[in-house]
Design a protein around this motif. Structure first.
Motif, PDB file in Angstrom:
ATOM      1  N   VAL A 302      -8.537  -2.651  -0.225  1.00 40.10           N
ATOM      2  CA  VAL A 302      -8.451  -1.639   0.837  1.00 40.10           C
ATOM      3  C   VAL A 302      -7.137  -1.716   1.615  1.00 40.10           C
ATOM      4  N   TRP A 303      -6.194  -2.564   1.156  1.00 42.24           N
ATOM      5  CA  TRP A 303      -5.063  -2.911   2.025  1.00 42.24           C
ATOM      6  C   TRP A 303      -4.214  -1.721   2.458  1.00 42.24           C
ATOM      7  N   ALA A 304      -4.107  -0.682   1.583  1.00 45.90           N
ATOM      8  CA  ALA A 304      -3.146   0.378   1.914  1.00 45.90           C
ATOM      9  C   ALA A 304      -3.607   1.280   3.049  1.00 45.90           C
ATOM     10  N   MET A 316      -3.369   7.802  -3.482  1.00 48.91           N
ATOM     11  CA  MET A 316      -3.547   6.450  -2.974  1.00 48.91           C
ATOM     12  C   MET A 316      -4.274   6.486  -1.637  1.00 48.91           C
ATOM     13  N   ARG A 317      -3.903   7.487  -0.825  1.00 52.70           N
ATOM     14  CA  ARG A 317      -4.559   7.628   0.472  1.00 52.70           C
ATOM     15  C   ARG A 317      -6.053   7.860   0.285  1.00 52.70           C
ATOM     16  N   LEU A 318      -6.416   8.697  -0.677  1.00 47.48           N
ATOM     17  CA  LEU A 318      -7.826   9.004  -0.892  1.00 47.48           C
ATOM     18  C   LEU A 318      -8.592   7.791  -1.372  1.00 47.48           C
ATOM     19  N   PHE A 319      -8.022   7.094  -2.354  1.00 46.74           N
ATOM     20  CA  PHE A 319      -8.705   5.918  -2.887  1.00 46.74           C
ATOM     21  C   PHE A 319      -8.982   4.916  -1.777  1.00 46.74           C
ATOM     22  N   PHE A 320      -7.946   4.651  -0.958  1.00 49.52           N
ATOM     23  CA  PHE A 320      -8.123   3.615   0.056  1.00 49.52           C
ATOM     24  C   PHE A 320      -9.030   4.074   1.193  1.00 49.52           C
ATOM     25  N   THR A 321      -9.080   5.389   1.445  1.00 46.13           N
ATOM     26  CA  THR A 321     -10.038   5.897   2.424  1.00 46.13           C
ATOM     27  C   THR A 321     -11.464   5.586   1.982  1.00 46.13           C
ATOM     28  N   ILE A 322     -11.782   5.947   0.734  1.00 45.79           N
ATOM     29  CA  ILE A 322     -13.152   5.782   0.237  1.00 45.79           C
ATOM     30  C   ILE A 322     -13.522   4.303   0.197  1.00 45.79           C
ATOM     31  N   ALA A 323     -12.614   3.478  -0.367  1.00 51.09           N
ATOM     32  CA  ALA A 323     -12.906   2.050  -0.497  1.00 51.09           C
ATOM     33  C   ALA A 323     -13.138   1.429   0.878  1.00 51.09           C
ATOM     34  N   THR A 324     -12.291   1.795   1.848  1.00 52.91           N
ATOM     35  CA  THR A 324     -12.430   1.213   3.180  1.00 52.91           C
ATOM     36  C   THR A 324     -13.733   1.628   3.819  1.00 52.91           C
ATOM     37  N   ALA A 325     -14.042   2.919   3.727  1.00 56.56           N
ATOM     38  CA  ALA A 325     -15.255   3.397   4.377  1.00 56.56           C
ATOM     39  C   ALA A 325     -16.479   2.713   3.775  1.00 56.56           C
ATOM     40  N   PHE A 326     -16.423   2.387   2.481  1.00 57.16           N
ATOM     41  CA  PHE A 326     -17.593   1.786   1.848  1.00 57.16           C
ATOM     42  C   PHE A 326     -17.846   0.356   2.300  1.00 57.16           C
TER      43      PHE A 326
ATOM     44  N   PHE B  92     -33.619   1.280   2.510  1.00 54.63           N
ATOM     45  CA  PHE B  92     -33.404   2.385   3.438  1.00 54.63           C
ATOM     46  C   PHE B  92     -32.087   2.205   4.192  1.00 54.63           C
ATOM     47  N   TRP B  93     -31.870   1.008   4.749  1.00 58.04           N
ATOM     48  CA  TRP B  93     -30.631   0.881   5.523  1.00 58.04           C
ATOM     49  C   TRP B  93     -29.415   0.497   4.696  1.00 58.04           C
ATOM     50  N   THR B  94     -29.574   0.446   3.394  1.00 61.80           N
ATOM     51  CA  THR B  94     -28.385   0.463   2.531  1.00 61.80           C
ATOM     52  C   THR B  94     -28.044   1.906   2.187  1.00 61.80           C
ATOM     53  N   ALA B  95     -29.117   2.690   1.909  1.00 60.31           N
ATOM     54  CA  ALA B  95     -28.893   4.065   1.450  1.00 60.31           C
ATOM     55  C   ALA B  95     -28.344   4.942   2.572  1.00 60.31           C
ATOM     56  N   VAL B  96     -28.915   4.810   3.786  1.00 63.53           N
ATOM     57  CA  VAL B  96     -28.496   5.712   4.866  1.00 63.53           C
ATOM     58  C   VAL B  96     -27.002   5.554   5.190  1.00 63.53           C
ATOM     59  N   PRO B  97     -26.509   4.309   5.446  1.00 60.05           N
ATOM     60  CA  PRO B  97     -25.068   4.211   5.687  1.00 60.05           C
ATOM     61  C   PRO B  97     -24.237   4.690   4.499  1.00 60.05           C
ATOM     62  N   ALA B  98     -24.729   4.436   3.274  1.00 60.57           N
ATOM     63  CA  ALA B  98     -23.966   4.872   2.101  1.00 60.57           C
ATOM     64  C   ALA B  98     -23.836   6.386   2.089  1.00 60.57           C
ATOM     65  N   ILE B  99     -24.941   7.075   2.415  1.00 61.98           N
ATOM     66  CA  ILE B  99     -24.896   8.544   2.437  1.00 61.98           C
ATOM     67  C   ILE B  99     -23.988   9.023   3.567  1.00 61.98           C
ATOM     68  N   VAL B 100     -24.134   8.407   4.740  1.00 60.08           N
ATOM     69  CA  VAL B 100     -23.300   8.811   5.882  1.00 60.08           C
ATOM     70  C   VAL B 100     -21.820   8.633   5.534  1.00 60.08           C
ATOM     71  N   VAL B 101     -21.495   7.462   4.958  1.00 55.09           N
ATOM     72  CA  VAL B 101     -20.108   7.166   4.630  1.00 55.09           C
ATOM     73  C   VAL B 101     -19.574   8.134   3.579  1.00 55.09           C
ATOM     74  N   LEU B 102     -20.435   8.447   2.600  1.00 60.05           N
ATOM     75  CA  LEU B 102     -20.036   9.381   1.548  1.00 60.05           C
ATOM     76  C   LEU B 102     -19.779  10.759   2.146  1.00 60.05           C
ATOM     77  N   PHE B 103     -20.690  11.176   3.055  1.00 61.52           N
ATOM     78  CA  PHE B 103     -20.519  12.463   3.719  1.00 61.52           C
ATOM     79  C   PHE B 103     -19.217  12.480   4.516  1.00 61.52           C
ATOM     80  N   VAL B 104     -18.991  11.415   5.293  1.00 60.56           N
ATOM     81  CA  VAL B 104     -17.771  11.358   6.104  1.00 60.56           C
ATOM     82  C   VAL B 104     -16.532  11.387   5.210  1.00 60.56           C
ATOM     83  N   GLY B 105     -16.616  10.648   4.085  1.00 60.82           N
ATOM     84  CA  GLY B 105     -15.475  10.606   3.177  1.00 60.82           C
ATOM     85  C   GLY B 105     -15.165  11.976   2.590  1.00 60.82           C
ATOM     86  N   LEU B 106     -16.226  12.681   2.118  1.00 60.47           N
ATOM     87  CA  LEU B 106     -16.010  14.004   1.528  1.00 60.47           C
ATOM     88  C   LEU B 106     -15.506  14.989   2.578  1.00 60.47           C
TER      89      LEU B 106
END
Lengths: 546, 270
Positions: A302-304, A316-326, B92-106
Motif C-alpha cells: 500500500v506504500w504508494a 497505480m493510484r487506483l491500485f493503491f487506493t483499493i489495497a489501502t482501503a481494504f 457479519f462484521w467482516t462482510a459489512v466493512p468489506a462492502i462499505v470499503v468496496l462501495f467507497v472505493g468504487l
C-alpha cells in the motif's frame, strides 16, 4: 495437562551484576533487556515530547518568532525520528516483546540472547548521536522522510548523522525481528501449538516478518542517499540525472509497514489486557490471527498512497487506493472483536483498562480518516496538511502510546512486584485523553481549510485553532507528571502486588513477581488456554498447576 | 425479551444513521469551493463524513455502553460469560466493512473519473500536441471535466516554475512573467509545472487540488475556476527554512478584467 520439562542445564551467569546495576550492563536476561528498552524509550519520549512542545509553542502565533526557521525544521525532523525510531518501535516491539514473548512460548530466554543485548545496546548510542548532531553543525532539517533533493541540499553533516543513526536503529530492529521469529517458531515449550499462543505472539510474529522484509529496503535507500550526499553520485539527484520519485517509492516501501510495526504489537498488547480485566475469553481468536496476517500482507502493498500528489500514474493510484482501503477490513474485525470481548464481561475499570478503551476510541477515528485519505480524490486536497498530522497522531499516539501506558499499568506489578496507584493512574488517563483530543482533533479542520504541515508560520485565520491545539499539547505534557510521580512513588512505597494481582491465566503471571532469572523455578507451566476465563474447570486446573 | 432487544438495536441504529447524515450536512468544515473540481470533491467528502460519523459514534457508544453495563459492581466476584466467538457474527462484521470499503472505493473511482483522473493528458502548449515527446506526469484534474467538453476553446496554458521560496508564473501568450496567478473565470487553465531546486507542491485549498512540483520531471494540473476572487496558493511540500512563507495568490477575474490585465502587462514585458 502438565508436561514435565527438564530444568535448564546452563548455570546462571556468575559474571552478571545483580541489583539495579544489571540494568546498565550487557545483560543477557530477556527481562532486563525488556526493561532497558522500556526505560531508554521513555527517556527518548521525554526528549521527543519536549521537541513537540517547542513546535506547539512556535505555532501559538502565526509568525515564525520562537526559534529560527532552520532550527524549527531540525526540531520537527528530530521529533519525528525520535518518536518513531527511539520510542514507539523499540518499546512496543523491544520492551514488551522481550519481556513477554519468552514467557508466552514457555522459554527461559530469547533464542539469541547475545544478539538481543546487541540490538538493545545499538539504541542509546545512535539516539545520542542523533541528538548531538544538533549541537555539532545543526541536525537534519528535511523531515523524518528526508526527501531528496532537499536532503541533499541542506547541510550535509546533520543529514549524514541522521542517516547513520537511522541505519543503526534499523539494524537493531532487524536483529530484534529475527530473534522474535526464531523464538516464537522454535523455542515453544513442547506440547504448545501455534494456535494456543497468546495473541501478542501472533502480533509479534507478523510485525517481525514486516521488519525483516522491509527494513533492509530502507537501509539500502539511505545508503544510496548518503552516496548522493558525500560522494555526489546521482541516484536521487535530478541535476545529475537522478529520479527523486524512486526515493519516495523505496522510502515508503519501508515506512508504510513501519506504521504496522508500531501498531500491530499494540493490537497484540490490547488483546492481552482486555480479556484479563473484563474476565472473558478473547473473542474470535482465529479471526484475530488471520486478520493480523492479513494486515501484514496488505501492509506491504500500500506504500504508494503516500505519493498520490507526486505524479504517480492513474492505474497505480487506483491500485493503491483499493489495497489501502481494504486494510480497514482486517483492522475492523479486530476492533469488533475487542468490543465483543468487553460485552458480557465483569469489567474492572482500572487505569490499564481505561487506556486500552481510550486506544479503541482514538484508533477508530484515526482509522476512519485513514480510509478517507486512501481515496485519491480526497487525499489530493489534504495530502501534506494538518489533516494528515491529525490522522497519524491518532494512530501512533492515540493508538500505540495509549497502549504503551495501558501496558505499563498492566505489567508494572510483574516488573517490580509493586502496584501502581490507581487514582493517580485514572487522573493520568483523564488528562492525557482530554489533552490528546484537544491537541489533535482541531487539526483535522486546519488541514481541510488550508494549513500545510511542517510550517513555522501560517495564515493568521488559523491562530485560534492552533492555540487550542497548543493548549491540548500543554495538558499532554503535564499528564506525564502524575505518571512519573506514580512510578517513583510506587517503586519506593507501593503496595505489594503479590504474584498474580489480576488473577490472570497467561503464563507470565504463573511465576513470582518479579520473576526469577530463568523465569520459573522448576518447569515452565503449559498454558493451553491463555484466555480461559469464565470456565470453572479451566480455572481450577490452573490453580492446581501452581 | 429478544423482541425488545431487536427493537432497541434497530431503533438505535436508525437514530445513529440519521444522526450521522444530520451531522455531515450541518457541520461544514471545508473552505469555499471555487473550481469545477471542488463540488465533486465536496460530494465525496460528504459521503465519507456520513460513514465516518456513523462508525465513530457507533463504536464509541458501544465501548462506553459496555464499560457501564458490564462494569464490576462492588463486592462482585467471578468471571464474565464464557464466550469465545460467534462465527456468524464474525462473518457479519467482516462482510459489512468489506462492502462499505468496496462501495467507497468504487464511488471514489467514479469521483476520480469525473475529476478527469482517468483522462489521457491533454496538455497543449502552442498547439504542439502529438509531437510532444517530453514525458509529463499529470495530477488529478489534468484531464478535463465533462462540462468543459462543451467549451470548444483550448485551455489557457500557463507555465509554473517553483523555486526556494517562490512560485513564478509565465504566460506564453504575451510572454508575461508574474509572481501571482491571474486566471479568467470559467475557463480551463492548464498549468505545466517544474521545479528549479527541491520538491514543492502547488495547492489551492479552495480548488481542492494539489500537485507536487518536481525537479527534473514536469507535472501538469488542469482546473477551471468557478468563483471570482483572491485565493491563496500554498506550498505543501517541505522545501526548506522558508517553506511556511512560500505562498502566493491566485486571482480569478471576469474574462474582461483578465483580458485587460493580459493586455496591460504584455505591453510592458514584451
Amino acid at each position: 495437562m502438565t508436561i514435565s520439562l527438564k530444568p535448564s542445564n546452563t548455570p546462571p551467569e556468575k559474571l552478571q551484576p545483580t541489583g539495579w546495576l544489571r540494568y546498565l550492563s550487557f545483560s543477557l536476561d530477556h527481562k532486563v533487556i525488556g526493561l532497558q528498552y522500556l526505560v531508554c524509550g521513555f527517556l527518548f519520549y521525554l526528549i521527543g515530547g519536549s521537541l513537540a512542545g517547542a513546535i506547539r509553542i512556535e505555532l501559538i502565533s502565526p509568525l515564525s518568532d520562537f526559534m529560527p526557521r532552520e532550527v524549527y525544521n531540525q526540531v520537527l525532523t528530530l521529533h519525528g525520528t525520535i518518536m518513531i525510531f527511539l520510542w514507539i518501535v523499540p518499546v512496543v516491539n523491544g520492551a514488551f516483546g522481550n519481556y513477554l514473548i519468552p514467557f508466552y512460548v514457555g522459554a527461559r530466554d530469547m533464542a539469541f540472547p547475545r544478539l538481543n543485548a546487541v540490538a538493545f545496546w545499538l539504541i542509546p548510542p545512535s539516539g545520542l548521536m542523533l541528538i548531538t548532531s544538533y549541537f555539532i553543525n545543526g541536525a537534519a532539517q528535511s523531515g523524518w522522510t528526508a526527501y531528496p533533493p532537499l536532503s541533499i541540499t541542506t547541510p550535509a553533516a546533520g543529514q549524514i548523522i541522521w542517516i547513520l543513526s537511522v541505519l543503526l536503529l534499523g539494524g537493531s530492529s532487524i536483529f530484534g525481528g529475527i530473534n522474535f521469529i526464531a523464538t516464537i517458531l522454535k523455542l515453544r515449550r513442547p506440547g504448545l501449538k501455534l494456535m494456543q499462543l497468546p495473541m501478542y505472539c501472533w502480533a509479534m510474529l507478523g510485525t517481525s516478518i514486516l521488519v525483516v522484509l522491509s527494513t533492509p529496503v530502507l537501509a539500502g535507500t539511505l545508503i544510496l542517499l548518503s552516496f548522493d550526499i558525500v560522494a555526489h553520485t546521482g541516484f536521487f539527484n535530478p541535476s545529475l540525472g537522478g529520479n527523486v520519485i524512486v526515493y519516495q517509492h523505496l522510502f515508503w516501501f519501508y515506512s508504510h509497514p513501519a506504521v504496522y510495526i508500531m501498531v500491530l504489537p499494540a493490537f497484540g498488547l490490547v488483546s492481552e489486557i482486555l480479556p484479563i480485566h473484563s474476565r472473558k475469553p478473547l473473542f474470535g481468536y482465529t479471526t484475530m490471527v488471520f486478520s493480523i496476517m492479513g494486515i501484514v500482507v496488505l501492509g506491504l502493498v500500500v506504500w504508494a498512497h503516500h505519493m498520490f500528489t507526486s505524479g504517480t500514474p492513474p492505474w497505480m493510484r487506483l491500485f493503491f487506493t483499493i489495497a489501502t482501503a481494504f486494510i480497514a477490513v482486517p483492522t475492523g474485525i479486530k476492533f469488533f472483536n475487542w468490543v465483543a470481548t468487553l460485552w458480557g464481561g465483569k469489567i474492572s475499570l482500572n487505569s490499564a483498562m481505561l487506556f486500552s478503551c481510550g486506544f479503541i476510541i482514538n484508533f477508530v477515528l484515526g482509522g476512519i480518516t485513514g480510509v478517507a485519505l486512501a481515496q485519491v480524490p480526497f487525499d489530493v486536497h489534504v495530502h501534506d496538511t494538518y489533516f494528515v498530522v491529525a490522522h497519524f497522531h491518532y494512530i501512533v499516539y492515540g493508538g500505540s502510546v495509549f497502549v504503551i501506558f495501558s501496558s505499563i499499568y498492566h505489567w508494572f506489578p510483574k516488573f517490580t512486584g509493586k502496584m501502581l496507584n490507581e487514582n493517580l493512574g485514572r487522573f493520568h488517563f483523564i488528562i492525557t485523553f482530554i489533552g490528546f483530543n484537544l491537541c489533535f482533533a482541531p487539526q483535522h479542520w486546519l488541514g481541510l481549510n488550508g494549513m500545510p504541515r511542517r510550517v513555522a508560520e501560517y495564515d493568521p485565520q488559523f491562530q485560534l485553532i492552533n492555540q487550542i491545539s497548543s493548549l491540548g499539547a500543554l495538558l499532554m505534557a503535564l499528564s506525564t507528571l502524575p505518571f512519573l510521580w506514580n512510578v517513583v512513588r510506587s517503586i519506593l512505597y507501593g503496595d505489594n502486588a503479590g504474584d498474580n494481582p489480576w488473577n490472570a491465566l497467561t503464563p507470565e503471571w504463573l511465576t513470582s513477581s518479579p520473576p526469577p532469572v530463568e523465569n520459573w523455578v522448576g518447569e515452565a507451566p503449559l498454558v493451553l488456554e491463555p484466555y480461559g476465563y469464565g470456565r470453572r474447570d479451566s480455572n481450577e486446573s490452573q490453580e492446581q498447576k501452581k | 425479551m429478544p423482541k425488545l432487544s431487536a427493537i432497541l438495536t434497530l431503533s438505535s441504529s436508525l437514530i445513529l444513521g440519521i444522526g450521522g447524515v444530520w451531522i455531515a450536512y450541518n457541520v461544514d468544515m471545508l473552505p469555499v469551493s471555487a473550481s469545477m473540481n471542488a463540488p465533486v470533491y465536496d460530494e465525496l467528502y460528504r459521503v465519507l463524513f456520513i460513514i465516518g460519523c456513523i462508525l465513530f459514534i457507533g463504536m464509541t457508544a458501544l465501548v462506553i455502553y459496555s464499560l457501564i453495563q458490564f462494569r464490576r459492581r462492588p463486592g462482585e466476584t467471578g468471571d464474565g460469560i464464557d464466550l469465545e466467538g460467534n462465527i456468524s457474527l464474525e462473518i457479519f462484521w467482516t462482510a459489512v466493512p468489506a462492502i462499505v470499503v468496496l462501495f467507497v472505493g468504487l464511488y471514489s473511482y467514479d469521483i476520480y473519473d469525473r475529476m478527469g483522473g482517468m483522462q489521457p493528458l491533454m496538455h497543449d502548449h502552442n498547439g504542439q500536441m502529438g509531437n510532444q515527446t517530453e514525458r509529463v506526469w499529470g495530477g488529478i484534474g489534468s484531464g478535463p471535466i465533462e462540462t468543459t467538453y462543451s467549451n470548444n476553446s483550448s485551455p489557457l496554458a500557463i507555465e509554473l516554475t517553483a523555486m526556494q521560496f517562490a512560485f513564478i508564473f509565465h504566460y506564453p501568450k504575451g510572454d508575461i512573467i508574474s509572481g501571482e496567478l491571474h486566471v479568467p473565470l470559467g475557463k480551463e487553465v492548464s498549468l505545466k509545472m517544474e521545479s528549479k531546486d527541491v520538491i514543492h507542491a502547488f495547492w489551492v485549498p479552495q480548488f481542492r487540488l494539489k500537485q507536487d512540483v518536481i525537479p527534473g520531471q514536469p507535472t501538469i494540473l488542469n482546473f477551471t475556476p468557478t468563483k471570482a476572487g483572491n485565493f491563496p496558493i500554498v506550498c505543501a511540500e517541505l522545501c526548506g527554512p522558508y517553506h511556511g512563507g512560500m505562498r502566493s495568490n491566485v486571482i480569478v477575474d471576469e474574462q474582461e478584467d483578465f483580458d485587460n490585465w493580459l493586455r496591460e502587462n504584455s505591453k510592458e514585458t514584451i
